[in-house]
Write a protein that holds these residues in place. Structure first.
Motif, short mmCIF file in Angstrom:
data_model
loop_
_atom_site.label_atom_id
_atom_site.label_comp_id
_atom_site.label_asym_id
_atom_site.label_seq_id
_atom_site.Cartn_x
_atom_site.Cartn_y
_atom_site.Cartn_z
N GLU A 59 -25.28 -8.82 17.67
CA GLU A 59 -24.97 -9.91 18.60
C GLU A 59 -25.92 -9.90 19.79
OE1 GLU A 59 -20.91 -9.29 19.60
OE2 GLU A 59 -20.14 -10.06 17.69
N GLN A 60 -26.21 -8.70 20.31
CA GLN A 60 -27.12 -8.62 21.44
C GLN A 60 -28.54 -9.07 21.05
OE1 GLN A 60 -27.04 -4.77 23.30
NE2 GLN A 60 -24.84 -4.89 23.76
N ARG A 61 -28.98 -8.67 19.87
CA ARG A 61 -30.33 -9.06 19.44
C ARG A 61 -30.41 -10.57 19.21
NH1 ARG A 61 -34.09 -5.45 18.85
NH2 ARG A 61 -33.55 -3.25 18.68
N HIS A 62 -29.29 -11.18 18.85
CA HIS A 62 -29.27 -12.63 18.65
C HIS A 62 -29.24 -13.37 20.00
CE1 HIS A 62 -28.48 -16.46 16.73
NE2 HIS A 62 -27.45 -16.64 17.55
N ALA A 63 -28.53 -12.79 20.98
CA ALA A 63 -28.33 -13.48 22.26
C ALA A 63 -29.40 -13.14 23.29
CB ALA A 63 -26.96 -13.13 22.83
N ARG A 64 -30.12 -12.05 23.12
CA ARG A 64 -31.12 -11.64 24.11
C ARG A 64 -32.52 -11.82 23.53
NH1 ARG A 64 -28.06 -6.20 26.51
NH2 ARG A 64 -26.05 -7.26 26.81
N HIS A 65 -33.42 -12.26 24.37
CA HIS A 65 -34.76 -12.61 23.90
C HIS A 65 -35.83 -11.88 24.71
CE1 HIS A 65 -32.70 -15.88 21.82
NE2 HIS A 65 -32.06 -16.10 22.96
N PRO A 66 -36.83 -11.31 24.03
CA PRO A 66 -37.95 -10.71 24.76
C PRO A 66 -38.94 -11.81 25.17
CG PRO A 66 -38.24 -10.36 22.41
CD PRO A 66 -36.93 -11.07 22.57
N VAL A 67 -39.29 -11.83 26.43
CA VAL A 67 -40.26 -12.82 26.92
C VAL A 67 -41.35 -12.08 27.70
CG1 VAL A 67 -38.55 -14.67 27.03
CG2 VAL A 67 -38.97 -13.24 29.04
N PRO A 68 -42.58 -12.60 27.67
CA PRO A 68 -43.65 -11.96 28.47
C PRO A 68 -43.47 -12.28 29.95
CG PRO A 68 -44.48 -13.89 27.32
CD PRO A 68 -43.07 -13.70 26.85
N ALA A 69 -43.70 -11.26 30.77
CA ALA A 69 -43.60 -11.43 32.23
C ALA A 69 -44.87 -10.87 32.86
CB ALA A 69 -42.37 -10.72 32.76
N THR A 70 -45.18 -11.36 34.03
CA THR A 70 -46.37 -10.92 34.76
C THR A 70 -45.97 -10.38 36.11
OG1 THR A 70 -47.65 -12.67 33.68
CG2 THR A 70 -48.62 -11.64 35.63
N VAL A 71 -46.50 -9.20 36.45
CA VAL A 71 -46.20 -8.58 37.73
C VAL A 71 -46.90 -9.37 38.84
CG1 VAL A 71 -46.46 -6.50 39.15
CG2 VAL A 71 -45.95 -6.29 36.70
N VAL A 72 -46.13 -9.76 39.86
CA VAL A 72 -46.67 -10.42 41.04
C VAL A 72 -46.88 -9.40 42.15
CG1 VAL A 72 -46.26 -12.18 42.80
CG2 VAL A 72 -45.61 -12.61 40.41
N GLY A 73 -45.95 -8.48 42.28
CA GLY A 73 -46.05 -7.45 43.31
C GLY A 73 -45.05 -6.35 43.04
N ARG A 74 -45.35 -5.18 43.59
CA ARG A 74 -44.46 -4.04 43.40
C ARG A 74 -43.58 -3.88 44.64
NH1 ARG A 74 -46.18 2.07 41.51
NH2 ARG A 74 -44.07 2.92 41.49
N LEU A 75 -42.30 -3.53 44.40
CA LEU A 75 -41.38 -3.28 45.49
C LEU A 75 -41.53 -1.83 45.91
CD1 LEU A 75 -38.25 -5.21 44.19
CD2 LEU A 75 -39.91 -5.95 45.87
N THR A 76 -42.36 -1.57 46.88
CA THR A 76 -42.65 -0.20 47.29
C THR A 76 -41.46 0.46 47.98
OG1 THR A 76 -43.59 -1.04 49.35
CG2 THR A 76 -45.11 -0.60 47.54
N ALA A 77 -40.55 -0.33 48.52
CA ALA A 77 -39.40 0.26 49.22
C ALA A 77 -38.39 0.85 48.26
CB ALA A 77 -38.73 -0.80 50.09
#
Length: 201
Positions: A59-77
């Motif tokens: 069910e999780q594999r059917h309902a959840r999808h892998p999508v490509p994402a791009t890093v904009v910035g790192r949260l250093t805090a």
């Protein structure tokens, strides 16, 4: 084996008491429950858990999808955090600000976690989302689900065996107390006449 030999020993023994026979039967029943019933119960629980978890994986594999994402910035805090979805718990994920497009085609931007060890702006990684592009934990891994099912089965078998042994010890304790009480009663009856001539002792 002690239970079986105990039953055989008390079978025709003139000194056998009812409590001796009960103790032997209780020990034999406990042995059967620990060696046969507890593993069978553990196997049943493990199988049911495995079916339920594997269904959840599907069910999780059917309902959840892998999508490509791009890093904009790192949260250093924010310090790196362990991934709760990983069985070993040793892998660490970093929090970043990223852009991604969900399965519904809507462009999104937000704070997410990534498995990149040292993320930099422009790095790409895979992000799990629901059908509307909202971030969700990655699906449960089938191997991890199987591990959880095996642990559930083993735990159930051990608890059942421990409970059986606890009940056996409780019954034995009650039997011993009953024996002592009967000895005290017999001694109270025989005590005043003990050693006197003509009392049949």
């Amino acid at each position: 084996m002690r239970a079986i030999s105990g039953l055989w020993r008390w079978r025709h023994n003139p000194l056998r008491r009812t409590t001796d026979l009960v103790e032997s039967w209780v020990a034999l029943a406990a042995l059967f429950l620990i060696l046969v019933a507890a593993p069978a119960l553990g196997s049943l629980v493990g199988t049911v858990t495995q079916d339920a978890l594997q269904q959840s994986v599907r069910e999780q594999r059917h309902a959840r999808h892998p999508v490509p994402a791009t890093v904009v910035g790192r949260l250093t805090a924010s310090a790196p955090v362990p991934d709760p979805e990983i069985a070993t718990g040793r892998d660490v994920r970093s929090r970043v600000v990223a852009d991604w497009t969900g399965p519904d085609g809507v462009h999104r931007h937000g704070r997410v976690t990534t498995d990149l060890k040292s993320p930099h702006p422009g790095d790409r990684f895979t992000l799990w989302t629901d059908a509307h592009g909202r971030t969700v934990p990655r699906p449960l891994d089938p191997t991890t689900a199987t591990t959880h099912a095996v642990l559930a089965g083993l735990g159930t078998a051990l608890v059942a065996a421990g409970l059986t042994e606890g009940i056996r010890r409780l019954v034995l304790w009650r039997l011993v107390r009953r024996r002592y009480a009967r000895w005290d009663q017999a001694w109270d009856r025989a005590g005043p006449d003990w050693g006197r001539t003509g009392t049949g002792s």
